[in-house]
Design an enzyme around this catalytic site. Structure first.
Site, PDB file in Angstrom:
ATOM      1  N   LEU A   7      10.683  44.214  -9.682  1.00  0.00           N
ATOM      2  CA  LEU A   7       9.690  43.521 -10.485  1.00  0.00           C
ATOM      3  C   LEU A   7       8.278  43.657  -9.931  1.00  0.00           C
ATOM      4  CD1 LEU A   7      11.543  40.210 -11.346  1.00  0.00           C
ATOM      5  CD2 LEU A   7      11.149  42.166 -12.804  1.00  0.00           C
ATOM      6  N   GLY A   8       8.142  44.291  -8.802  1.00  0.00           N
ATOM      7  CA  GLY A   8       6.793  44.500  -8.287  1.00  0.00           C
ATOM      8  C   GLY A   8       6.428  43.543  -7.182  1.00  0.00           C
ATOM      9  N   GLY A  26       3.632  40.630  -5.975  1.00  0.00           N
ATOM     10  CA  GLY A  26       2.531  39.730  -6.300  1.00  0.00           C
ATOM     11  C   GLY A  26       1.703  39.480  -5.061  1.00  0.00           C
ATOM     12  N   TYR A  70       1.708  36.969  -3.415  1.00  0.00           N
ATOM     13  CA  TYR A  70       2.465  36.104  -2.526  1.00  0.00           C
ATOM     14  C   TYR A  70       3.492  36.887  -1.716  1.00  0.00           C
ATOM     15  CZ  TYR A  70       5.550  32.056  -1.648  1.00  0.00           C
ATOM     16  OH  TYR A  70       6.320  31.081  -1.094  1.00  0.00           O
ATOM     17  N   PHE A 121       6.957  39.969  -2.274  1.00  0.00           N
ATOM     18  CA  PHE A 121       7.750  40.766  -3.196  1.00  0.00           C
ATOM     19  C   PHE A 121       8.403  39.875  -4.240  1.00  0.00           C
ATOM     20  CE2 PHE A 121       7.805  43.350   0.687  1.00  0.00           C
ATOM     21  CZ  PHE A 121       7.191  44.469   0.152  1.00  0.00           C
ATOM     22  N   VAL A 122       8.611  40.441  -5.401  1.00  0.00           N
ATOM     23  CA  VAL A 122       9.301  39.714  -6.460  1.00  0.00           C
ATOM     24  C   VAL A 122      10.565  40.488  -6.811  1.00  0.00           C
ATOM     25  CG1 VAL A 122       9.068  38.675  -8.727  1.00  0.00           C
ATOM     26  CG2 VAL A 122       7.038  39.055  -7.341  1.00  0.00           C
ATOM     27  N   LYS A 146      10.665  35.101  -5.785  1.00  0.00           N
ATOM     28  CA  LYS A 146       9.449  35.511  -5.071  1.00  0.00           C
ATOM     29  C   LYS A 146       9.613  35.145  -3.620  1.00  0.00           C
ATOM     30  CE  LYS A 146       5.582  34.942  -8.141  1.00  0.00           C
ATOM     31  NZ  LYS A 146       4.341  34.192  -8.285  1.00  0.00           N
ATOM     32  N   ASP A 151      -6.418  34.825  -9.859  1.00  0.00           N
ATOM     33  CA  ASP A 151      -6.042  36.235  -9.987  1.00  0.00           C
ATOM     34  C   ASP A 151      -5.570  36.513 -11.413  1.00  0.00           C
ATOM     35  OD1 ASP A 151      -5.762  38.817  -9.142  1.00  0.00           O
ATOM     36  OD2 ASP A 151      -3.837  38.510  -8.136  1.00  0.00           O
TER      37      ASP A 151
END
Ligand SMILES: *[C@@H]1O[C@H](CO)[C@@H](O)[C@H](O)[C@H]1NC(C)=O
Ligand SMILES: *[C@@H]1O[C@H](CO)[C@@H](O)[C@H](O)[C@H]1NC(C)=O
Ligand SMILES: *[C@@H]1O[C@H](CO)[C@@H](O)[C@H](O)[C@H]1NC(C)=O
Ligand SMILES: *[C@@H]1O[C@H](CO)[C@@H](O)[C@H](O)[C@H]1NC(C)=O
Ligand SMILES: *[C@@H]1O[C@H](CO)[C@@H](O)[C@H](O)[C@H]1NC(C)=O
Ligand SMILES: *[C@@H]1O[C@H](CO)[C@@H](O)[C@H](O)[C@H]1NC(C)=O
Ligand SMILES: *[C@@H]1O[C@H](CO)[C@@H](O)[C@H](O)[C@H]1NC(C)=O
Ligand SMILES: *[C@@H]1O[C@H](CO)[C@@H](O)[C@H](O)[C@H]1NC(C)=O
Ligand SMILES: *[C@@H]1O[C@H](CO)[C@@H](O)[C@H](O)[C@H]1NC(C)=O
Length: 770
Positions: free
Chosen positions: A520-521, A523, A525, A527-528, A542, A639
């Site tokens: 999922l990419g 963020g 914060y 990794f997701v 997350k 963001d």
């Protein structure tokens, strides 16, 4: 090593305020920094393609080419990097040719034509010159004569001096064979093949170095200083600069060095932590994590963490803090080399990244990355497995310590106490087993009993306390102050409130050991991951990265949780639960089936028609309005961008990735105005279908591109022609006007989110006529 002497801090302040020029230069590595006002960092990524990714303080100026775009070849794959002032140089991965570039114009090669087709095995960029050791990077790394060329800065344009170097020309070194080279302000130094260091250039005498016969393995240069790592003892020796001379390097082994404006930092040989000397602000230097490579700009250091290859940056100067916010890309832990690794080195095994198809981080499979093995672990960790020839020694958290082999280094209580705790743990497990067998009601009673059954705080546990987390509906023990607790039982305990507490093992299983990080990419914060819970429900997990954990404390995490779990709206991605075991900070969210708005507009996902685009604009505005106006205390996003607007199974827009920093009252209004500006960019992207920053357009910045056209009444010119236009484009022109207001330079001219939201609502209500 912390220097808190008032005089030194004063000096540091002076240096920060009045330094107009760069001072420190890196040695060659997989990560490097350009110094000075145009400072930026670049690193070689871990994709196996040796792609260069870069980041600067200004996000928009990123020269990092997105993997799928036509920009990929702007900075070709690199074998190694070295930074000068305002520019960076590297050795091309395929040909070993040198290549130098600036952030502003990454496509222009600053190497003079006469040197562009010479292969180099080593390269070093100084303030205004570059030196390279001749030889093919992958085959003869150990020898070669040196070439130098000047890079001239004239009215903010960098160019190469065609004839090479006037600055570094020195007949006496032209026949010397070097192994490594370093470059500073008006001088260069090299490790000669036969041993010893030779320096030359107009400022070389200032170093006060002469007749050095010792054998060195690493060199790094400051503005007017040089440090090297001795081959036999791994300790550091420095020359030059009076600022640094007041502070000699610590007596310990190092594996690599980098120089900042008024300090040097190195990676310790024993535990791979970063240690610095000179004048610097130590408040943010990460403790407890090892690095495989680091680089420093004037007042910031970035490194590649050894445990997960994630980038982490921190600040070493005085305020104002420039934020080098690195992208969440995995980076190469070292340089690719031919041949086998040396003694006390390991060869990096790419399969631990568990990326399909990735068997080596090097462009050519026969190459490998050799790095020095650590010999010890940081405080709070114990050595759980030794170095082998394809893995570094492994350090585990003391919370995982099970027996006497680690109890001493972890400072744990006597084994007898541990066994007793273990027994208590087993009793809890039994209770749990009973619970799950007897249904939910009993489970509630049991969890109540379990709280009773918890060990009574004693001695070392004194810092432990129970805290009531209101909306989480469960009493939660604070465990991070006391990391020595055994992992809790293996079942997830449903809470009475809105958010659920997940167990680490459970999430590990659901995410396949947190390995599918591309799912999922990434963020801001961390990794997701996509995860499937045992009941079949898909969720987004997350997991905080090291940087997030380092830069916030557990109290902040709890405050964030308390706020996040109170939020609930149909246009935000809602929190389902969390996990905070063993230092991890993991948030579990609703899974958004249709991915990001970004991928629908610019990526491979299905294109969106105008009805959907308008509806999504309105829904996103409503989500943002909820954060700005309806929750208390109000929240800003910080963001807002198309990749943070997700689409659920009904293609309803949901705002994601918000609320990880609690804002002060004072900044609230400014930050809201910044959110509006970014939302304006989102609207422009929705309208035009082009990216916020895209060098295929002129100007590349969407605001500079669209703003003037809309203001001239030519809003129709920016409308995306790849989707069928409605018969009446008036609503789209209204959207353009709204976007233009939102991206006004003067924050006071920007509308509030409520205004935007109600305008959009009206547009959607009026509908489109095709
Ligand atoms: C090396 O790579 C560069 C950039 O990727 C490319 O332009 C060049 O043609 C390559 N050269 C060879 C010899 O493969
Ligand atoms: C510097 O570059 C800019 C644009 O890249 C150009 O307009 C300007 O003329 C250049 N200045 C000099 C002195 O070459
Ligand atoms: C030599 O160092 C001085 C500062 O100590 C600096 O001003 C000068 O520019 C340097 N010379 C060169 C050629 O870089
Ligand atoms: C390392 O070499 C230096 C000089 O070359 C010598 O003085 C020193 O004793 C050596 N140290 C060790 C540990 O061998
Ligand atoms: C050190 O850095 C921190 C931020 O990390 C900053 O708050 C502090 O003011 C700095 N110290 C000094 C002396 O500037
Ligand atoms: C790398 O690790 C994988 C799995 O952990 C193992 O199967 C493989 O043999 C390792 N490669 C080398 C070269 O040791
Ligand atoms: C290893 O590190 C631990 C914790 O930092 C320290 O207590 C211990 O003395 C170190 N051991 C060695 C051999 O350096
Ligand atoms: C790794 O070490 C083992 C023995 O410890 C040896 O047999 C093997 O050849 C080594 N592999 C490499 C790639 O060096
Ligand atoms: C201690 O526990 C570790 C696993 O945590 C195990 O690998 C090791 O063999 C144990 N050592 C002893 C002496 O029991």
């Amino acid at each position: 090593m912390t220097r808190n002497h008032p005089f030194l801090l004063f000096l540091l302040l002076l240096l920060t305020l009045f330094s107009d020029a760069a001072h420190g230069f890196g040695s060659m590595g997989p990560i490097s920094a350009a110094f000075g006002e145009d400072g930026f960092f670049c690193a070689i990524d871990a994709s196996g393609r040796q792609t260069v990714i870069c980041w600067s303080t200004k996000r928009a100026a990123l020269v990092s080419p997105p993997a799928s775009s036509s920009l990929v070849n702007i900075i070709p794959p690199m074998a190694a990097l070295s930074g000068g002032e305002g520019f960076l140089c590297g050795i091309l991965a395929n040909t070993s040719f040198a290549h130098c570039w600036t952030n502003a114009n990454p496509g222009k090669n600053l190497v003079p034509p006469a040197y562009r087709t010479t292969a180099y095995s080593h390269i070093a960029a100084g303030k205004a010159h570059v030196c390279g050791i001749r030889g093919s990077y992958y085959s003869d790394r150990d020898s070669g004569t040196v070439d130098c060329w000047d890079i001239v800065l004239r009215s903010s344009n960098y160019t190469a001096r065609p004839g090479g170097s006037i600055l570094m020309y020195d007949q006496s070194i032209s026949n010397l064979v070097f192994r490594k080279v370093a470059a500073g302000e008006g001088f260069s130094c090299g490790i000669v093949r036969e041993g010893g260091i030779v320096c030359w250039g107009p400022n070389a005498t200032g170093l006060g170095i002469s007749a050095v016969a010792d054998s060195f393995t690493v060199l790094a240069t400051g503005k007017g200083s040089l440090c090297g790592v001795l081959d036999n003892s791994s300790t550091v020796k420095c020359w030059g600069d009076n600022v640094l001379a007041v502070d000699q390097p610590p007596e310990m082994g190092f594996t690599s060095l980098t120089a900042g404006a008024s300090y040097f930092c190195g990676i310790r040989k024993d535990n791979h932590e970063v240690e610095c000397w000179g004048i610097y602000n130590s408040s943010q230097i990460p403790k407890g994590s090892g690095f495989s490579a680091i680089a420093s700009s004037d007042f910031s250091v970035c490194g590649i963490r050894e445990v997960d290859l994630v980038l982490d940056c921190w600040f070493t100067g005085t305020s104002p803090i420039p934020s080098y916010d690195p992208p969440l890309e995995l980076c190469s832990p070292g340089l690719c080399t031919a041949g086998t690794c040396g003694a006390a080195e390991f060869s990096f095994n790419a399969s631990i990244l568990n990326e399909p198809g990735l068997s080596s981080l090097c462009l050519r499979g026969v190459l490998s990355i050799c790095s020095p093995c650590g010999t010890n672990c940081s405080d709070g960790f114990f050595l759980s497995s030794p170095c082998t020839n394809n893995s570094d020694r492994v350090c585990s958290r003391c919370s995982l310590c099970q027996n006497t082999s680690c109890s001493t280094v972890c400072g744990l209580p006597l084994l007898r106490d541990m066994q007793q705790r273990h027994l208590r743990e087993q009793r809890r497990l039994l209770l749990i087993a009973g619970c799950s067998a007897s249904g939910f009601l009993i489970l509630l009673i049991c969890s109540f009993l379990m709280t009773w059954g918890k060990p009574v705080p004693t001695g070392g546990d004194a810092g432990k306390q129970f805290r009531f987390m209101s909306c989480l509906g469960k009493k939660d023990s604070k465990e991070r102050t006391n990391d020595h607790e055994f992992p809790p039982p293996l079942a997830s305990i449903p809470s009475v409130g809105l958010a659920q507490i997940f167990r680490l093992v459970e999430l590990k299983d659901a995410t396949n050991g947190f390995k599918e990080f591309n799912e999922l990419g990434r963020g801001s914060y961390g990794f997701v991951y996509k995860a499937i819970l045992p009941d079949g429900q898909p969720v987004a997990v997350k997991r905080a990265n090291a940087a997030t954990i380092i830069h916030s404390n557990s109290r902040e995490f709890e405050m964030e949780l308390e706020i996040l779990c109170k939020l609930r709206h149909s246009n935000i991605v809602n929190l389902l639960g969390y996990c905070s075991e063993m230092g991890e900070r993991i948030l579990v969210y609703e899974f958004m089936q249709h991915g990001t708005l970004h991928d629908h507009l610019h990526g491979g996902l299905s294109p969106l028609n105008w009805t959907l685009r308008l509806r999504i604009s309105m829904q996103a505005a409503k989500g943002l309005e909820y954060l700005h106006k309806e929750v208390s205390p109000p929240m800003v996003h910080r963001d807002v961008k198309t990749s943070n607007i997700l689409l659920d199974s009904d293609l309803v827009a949901r705002i994601a990735d918000f609320g990880l920093i609690i804002s002060s009252e004072k900044d609230l209004n400014d930050d809201m105005k910044a959110d509006i500006y970014n939302f304006g960019i989102v609207l422009l992207e929705i309208l035009s279908g082009r990216k916020a920053y895209d060098i295929d357009y002129s100007p590349p910045d969407i605001v500079e591109w669209a703003g003037p056209q809309i203001r001239k009444g030519r809003g129709a010119a920016i409308v995306d022609r790849n989707v069928t236009l409605p018969r009446n484009v008036e609503p789209l022109l209204k959207l353009a006007d709204m976007a233009e207001l939102a991206v006004r330079e003067d924050p006071n001219e920007r509308p509030t989110i409520s205004e935007i939201s109600s305008w959009l609502e009206q547009i959607v209500k009026d509908g489109l006529v095709y």
